[in-house]
Design a protein around this motif. Structure first.
Motif, PDB file in Angstrom:
ATOM      1  N   ARG A  32       0.842  -1.216   0.000  1.00 27.91           N
ATOM      2  CA  ARG A  32       0.000   0.000   0.000  1.00 27.91           C
ATOM      3  C   ARG A  32       0.873   1.260   0.000  1.00 27.91           C
ATOM      4  O   ARG A  32       0.561   2.239  -0.676  1.00 27.91           O
ATOM      5  CB  ARG A  32      -0.916  -0.022   1.228  1.00 27.91           C
ATOM      6  N   GLU A  35       2.149   1.935  -3.404  1.00 27.90           N
ATOM      7  CA  GLU A  35       1.070   2.455  -4.239  1.00 27.90           C
ATOM      8  C   GLU A  35       0.839   3.951  -3.979  1.00 27.90           C
ATOM      9  O   GLU A  35       0.601   4.720  -4.898  1.00 27.90           O
ATOM     10  CB  GLU A  35      -0.210   1.662  -3.926  1.00 27.90           C
ATOM     11  N   LEU A  36       0.948   4.339  -2.688  1.00 26.14           N
ATOM     12  CA  LEU A  36       0.628   5.719  -2.319  1.00 26.14           C
ATOM     13  C   LEU A  36       1.831   6.653  -2.402  1.00 26.14           C
ATOM     14  O   LEU A  36       1.715   7.799  -2.828  1.00 26.14           O
ATOM     15  CB  LEU A  36       0.055   5.772  -0.905  1.00 26.14           C
ATOM     16  N   GLY A  69       5.783   9.381   9.544  1.00 26.50           N
ATOM     17  CA  GLY A  69       4.563  10.037   9.064  1.00 26.50           C
ATOM     18  C   GLY A  69       3.969   9.317   7.859  1.00 26.50           C
ATOM     19  O   GLY A  69       2.751   9.095   7.781  1.00 26.50           O
ATOM     20  N   SER A  73       0.323   7.343   7.777  1.00 29.88           N
ATOM     21  CA  SER A  73      -0.691   7.672   6.764  1.00 29.88           C
ATOM     22  C   SER A  73      -1.066   6.425   5.977  1.00 29.88           C
ATOM     23  O   SER A  73      -2.243   6.195   5.675  1.00 29.88           O
ATOM     24  CB  SER A  73      -0.169   8.741   5.802  1.00 29.88           C
ATOM     25  N   VAL A  76      -3.411   4.127   7.971  1.00 31.07           N
ATOM     26  CA  VAL A  76      -4.796   4.635   8.010  1.00 31.07           C
ATOM     27  C   VAL A  76      -5.538   4.275   6.720  1.00 31.07           C
ATOM     28  O   VAL A  76      -6.735   3.999   6.748  1.00 31.07           O
ATOM     29  CB  VAL A  76      -4.801   6.178   8.196  1.00 31.07           C
ATOM     30  N   LEU A  77      -4.810   4.242   5.621  1.00 31.03           N
ATOM     31  CA  LEU A  77      -5.457   4.043   4.320  1.00 31.03           C
ATOM     32  C   LEU A  77      -5.429   2.578   3.867  1.00 31.03           C
ATOM     33  O   LEU A  77      -5.515   2.291   2.681  1.00 31.03           O
ATOM     34  CB  LEU A  77      -4.794   4.947   3.275  1.00 31.03           C
ATOM     35  N   MET A  78      -5.308   1.677   4.830  1.00 30.12           N
ATOM     36  CA  MET A  78      -5.317   0.244   4.498  1.00 30.12           C
ATOM     37  C   MET A  78      -6.748  -0.285   4.490  1.00 30.12           C
ATOM     38  O   MET A  78      -7.585   0.119   5.281  1.00 30.12           O
ATOM     39  CB  MET A  78      -4.532  -0.557   5.557  1.00 30.12           C
ATOM     40  N   GLN A  79      -7.004  -1.210   3.603  1.00 28.45           N
ATOM     41  CA  GLN A  79      -8.296  -1.896   3.565  1.00 28.45           C
ATOM     42  C   GLN A  79      -8.034  -3.389   3.412  1.00 28.45           C
ATOM     43  O   GLN A  79      -7.384  -3.768   2.435  1.00 28.45           O
ATOM     44  CB  GLN A  79      -9.136  -1.358   2.400  1.00 28.45           C
TER      45      GLN A  79
ATOM     46  N   PHE B 101     -12.157  10.309   5.948  1.00 21.80           N
ATOM     47  CA  PHE B 101     -11.061   9.448   5.486  1.00 21.80           C
ATOM     48  C   PHE B 101     -11.584   8.070   5.073  1.00 21.80           C
ATOM     49  O   PHE B 101     -10.961   7.398   4.260  1.00 21.80           O
ATOM     50  CB  PHE B 101      -9.989   9.300   6.571  1.00 21.80           C
ATOM     51  N   ILE B 104     -11.822   7.028   1.364  1.00 18.87           N
ATOM     52  CA  ILE B 104     -10.704   6.706   0.449  1.00 18.87           C
ATOM     53  C   ILE B 104      -9.931   5.450   0.837  1.00 18.87           C
ATOM     54  O   ILE B 104      -8.924   5.117   0.225  1.00 18.87           O
ATOM     55  CB  ILE B 104      -9.703   7.881   0.332  1.00 18.87           C
ATOM     56  N   ARG B 105     -10.404   4.748   1.852  1.00 21.08           N
ATOM     57  CA  ARG B 105      -9.697   3.528   2.263  1.00 21.08           C
ATOM     58  C   ARG B 105      -9.569   2.519   1.122  1.00 21.08           C
ATOM     59  O   ARG B 105      -8.568   1.843   0.986  1.00 21.08           O
ATOM     60  CB  ARG B 105     -10.437   2.873   3.419  1.00 21.08           C
ATOM     61  N   GLN B 106     -10.637   2.422   0.343  1.00 19.35           N
ATOM     62  CA  GLN B 106     -10.634   1.406  -0.700  1.00 19.35           C
ATOM     63  C   GLN B 106     -10.145   1.945  -2.046  1.00 19.35           C
ATOM     64  O   GLN B 106     -10.073   1.195  -3.019  1.00 19.35           O
ATOM     65  CB  GLN B 106     -12.049   0.841  -0.863  1.00 19.35           C
ATOM     66  N   ALA B 107      -9.819   3.237  -2.061  1.00 17.27           N
ATOM     67  CA  ALA B 107      -9.430   3.850  -3.346  1.00 17.27           C
ATOM     68  C   ALA B 107      -8.004   3.460  -3.725  1.00 17.27           C
ATOM     69  O   ALA B 107      -7.180   3.165  -2.851  1.00 17.27           O
ATOM     70  CB  ALA B 107      -9.547   5.360  -3.223  1.00 17.27           C
ATOM     71  N   ASN B 108      -7.722   3.495  -5.024  1.00 18.14           N
ATOM     72  CA  ASN B 108      -6.358   3.194  -5.461  1.00 18.14           C
ATOM     73  C   ASN B 108      -5.463   4.428  -5.291  1.00 18.14           C
ATOM     74  O   ASN B 108      -5.939   5.515  -4.946  1.00 18.14           O
ATOM     75  CB  ASN B 108      -6.354   2.687  -6.913  1.00 18.14           C
ATOM     76  N   GLY B 109      -4.174   4.233  -5.526  1.00 20.18           N
ATOM     77  CA  GLY B 109      -3.202   5.310  -5.294  1.00 20.18           C
ATOM     78  C   GLY B 109      -3.529   6.583  -6.056  1.00 20.18           C
ATOM     79  O   GLY B 109      -3.417   7.687  -5.510  1.00 20.18           O
ATOM     80  N   VAL B 112      -6.431   8.330  -4.365  1.00 25.88           N
ATOM     81  CA  VAL B 112      -6.025   8.884  -3.060  1.00 25.88           C
ATOM     82  C   VAL B 112      -5.232  10.179  -3.274  1.00 25.88           C
ATOM     83  O   VAL B 112      -5.455  11.180  -2.583  1.00 25.88           O
ATOM     84  CB  VAL B 112      -5.193   7.854  -2.246  1.00 25.88           C
ATOM     85  N   PHE B 116      -6.354  13.868  -1.835  1.00 24.23           N
ATOM     86  CA  PHE B 116      -5.562  14.752  -0.965  1.00 24.23           C
ATOM     87  C   PHE B 116      -5.418  16.145  -1.589  1.00 24.23           C
ATOM     88  O   PHE B 116      -5.399  17.147  -0.874  1.00 24.23           O
ATOM     89  CB  PHE B 116      -4.197  14.136  -0.649  1.00 24.23           C
ATOM     90  N   SER B 153      -0.314  13.023  11.075  1.00 24.38           N
ATOM     91  CA  SER B 153       0.419  12.689   9.839  1.00 24.38           C
ATOM     92  C   SER B 153      -0.414  13.005   8.602  1.00 24.38           C
ATOM     93  O   SER B 153       0.096  13.524   7.615  1.00 24.38           O
ATOM     94  CB  SER B 153       0.779  11.205   9.817  1.00 24.38           C
ATOM     95  N   LEU B 154      -1.708  12.680   8.693  1.00 26.00           N
ATOM     96  CA  LEU B 154      -2.593  12.951   7.553  1.00 26.00           C
ATOM     97  C   LEU B 154      -2.753  14.458   7.329  1.00 26.00           C
ATOM     98  O   LEU B 154      -2.800  14.922   6.192  1.00 26.00           O
ATOM     99  CB  LEU B 154      -3.959  12.299   7.773  1.00 26.00           C
ATOM    100  N   LEU B 157       0.164  15.713   5.557  1.00 21.94           N
ATOM    101  CA  LEU B 157       0.069  15.321   4.148  1.00 21.94           C
ATOM    102  C   LEU B 157      -0.842  16.281   3.370  1.00 21.94           C
ATOM    103  O   LEU B 157      -0.697  16.453   2.173  1.00 21.94           O
ATOM    104  CB  LEU B 157      -0.492  13.894   4.096  1.00 21.94           C
TER     105      LEU B 157
END
Lengths: 110, 185
Positions: A32, A35-36, A69, A73, A76-79, B101, B104-109, B112, B116, B153-154, B157
């Protein structure tokens, strides 16, 4: 002599519903993160699997302090979702805190 | 000392969410009202109550038609680019513009990254039209909640200084709740 050791942070992560295999959690976070934030940032973070608790619900991983950081982040954005419970500079302090809060943790997250 | 707040968590088991919030260093949460009031919770209502309440609340809507309503405290932004021009024209000053938030958990890079950028843009818009950006987890269970450190952290970002964000959110909540008529239990 110069201290060349990386400053690292230890992260306790709740994986109570076993969404991720205990050792593959690092692989999932790295994937992940790539990817990010890209492969370079992910490699720089040097994510490592450290330990898992007796009940196999709290995974401890570590990463470099300068990339903390980014790692937070990413988590948090894991599914499926996982939660960062505590962060510490030493493994001992993290384990002490987890031991102290274990009852609270189970009441809240199980 | 700054208080961190996650103004949107959904769960019928509020006590469990409050326990999780304490562990995650979130001082106050926002949630739907299910008949009993808890400490450290700000309730989210769809309409202002007709009677005086014994709990603090904010009136929330995601319907664009209610954007100019005088009772609205928070407008939930689901699709920023679709509502951007309407926000500029119709939004009342000092309301909160909320974004989740969880969306966007299931969104691709790619998505995301775009998301942001939208938050950064929304933050600039909020500053220019004197509104408050509200970033919430939108969690539906404790494991979807976001810890205080992760929130910071978010925010970084999104090019938002965490200390400034938490301070502004606190001031904004004080003003919004100060206008309400509720009995402090």
């Amino acid at each position: 002599m110069l201290n060349r050791r990386d400053k690292r942070r230890y992260l306790a992560i709740w994986n109570g519903d076993h969404s991720y295999d205990q050792r593959k959690i690092v692989e999932a976070i790295s994937k992940r993160s790539s990817e990010l934030f890209g492969q370079i940032a992910t490699e720089k973070a040097k994510i490592r699997f450290i330990d898992i608790d007796e009940k196999k619900v709290i995974v401890i991983i570590s990463c470099k302090l300068e990339m903390l950081g980014t790692m937070l982040s990413t988590i948090v954005l894991m599914q499926p979702p996982i939660v960062v419970l505590h962060i510490s500079g030493t493994l001992k302090a993290l384990r002490t805190r987890m031991g102290r809060d274990s009852e609270k943790l189970f009441l809240a997250f199980l | 000392m700054l208080r961190r707040r996650d103004l949107c968590v959904y769960d019928n088991n509020l006590e469990k969410m409050l326990r999780a919030a304490e562990i995650l260093e979130i001082d106050e949460i926002g949630s739907e009202y299910h008949g009993s009031a808890h400490e450290n919770v700000i309730y989210r209502l769809n309409r202002p109550p007709s009677l005086i309440t014994d709990y603090p609340y904010l009136v929330v809507s995601d319907k664009i038609g209610e954007l100019s309503s005088p009772w609205l405290d928070i407008f939930v932004v689901r699709d920023y680019f679709r509502v951007k021009s309407i926000l500029k024209k119709k939004v009342r000053t000092r309301i909160g513009l909320e974004i989740f938030f969880a969306d966007i958990r299931q969104a691709n890079g790619f998505s995301v990254g775009k998301w942001f950028e939208q938050v950064r843009d929304l933050y600039k818009l909020c500053n220019s039209i004197n509104c408050q950006l509200v970033l919430s987890s939108g969690a539906r269970c404790p494991r979807e909640m976001i810890s205080g450190r992760c929130f910071d952290s978010l925010l970084n970002l999104c090019n938002i200084k965490p200390e400034r964000y938490w301070r502004e959110l606190e001031e904004w909540i004080e003003i919004r709740l100060g206008k309400k008529c509720y009995v402090d239990a």
